[in-house]
Write a protein that holds these residues in place. Structure first.
Motif: not given
Length: 202
Positions: A175-202
């Protein structure tokens, strides 16, 4: 975190201000960098700034609300496992743990991370008990929001994927295939931020 929430509030941007000039009662950002941490906590804090005006105390108000919500979810967990009384007991035990009391009365992001872990666990239980499209959507969205609390919470996504595949039926997504197709792509900002951030502080 408050710097990032201030950038959300003033410039509507996900930035970590480094150099700021306060001129004519206005903050002017001169330089900034990619924030070290995901943006859910600063975003929610910026909503409080929008309502009440920028104030460092909004961080404590946010975590107070997060703590209240955490206790409520624990009570729901207790009701599912044993009884509502057990849920109240679990919430009391959590409130008495010094490390949690220190975190929830501070301006950190760990309390909201715990909240979304509990919510995701509750929604996962609901999905396993009743595998409907609505329960699946709520589960995937809660795990996505949890990944915006801490990078490490992304691990929960892979665990949830196993449970989703276990109970998967084609009718869940037809009924809503676009919802489940787009959700994995919504994780991309987390990946981009992890790559672009100059330092990761725990």
């Amino acid at each position: 975190l408050l710097n990032v929430s201030q950038a959300f509030y003033l410039n509507k941007e996900f930035d970590h201000p480094i150099e700021v000039d306060y001129y004519y009662e206005t903050f002017h950002f001169i330089s900034s960098s990619v924030p070290h941490r995901p943006g859910l906590w600063p975003f929610l804090s910026s909503l409080l700034h929008t309502i009440f005006g920028f104030n460092v105390n909004n961080a404590f108000i946010l975590n107070f609300l997060v703590g209240f919500a955490t206790f409520y979810v624990l009570i729901l967990w207790g009701k599912i496992l044993i009884s509502r009384v057990f849920g109240y007991f679990a919430a009391t035990i959590l409130a008495s743990i010094p490390v949690y009391a220190l975190n929830v009365t501070s301006g950190g992001f760990d309390p909201i991370n715990l909240l979304f872990l509990l919510i995701s666990g509750l929604l996962l239980y609901n999905y396993l008990q009743d595998s409907t499209a609505l329960n699946l959507e709520l589960l995937l969205i809660s795990v996505l929001l949890g990944a915006q609390c801490r990078y490490e919470s992304v691990i929960l996504f892979f665990l949830v994927c196993i449970a989703v595949l276990w109970k998967y039926r084609p009718s869940l997504v037809e009924h809503k295939p676009f919802v489940f197709i787009t959700i994995p792509f919504l994780y991309l900002p987390v990946l981009w931020q992890r790559i672009l951030s100059p330092e990761i502080v725990n």
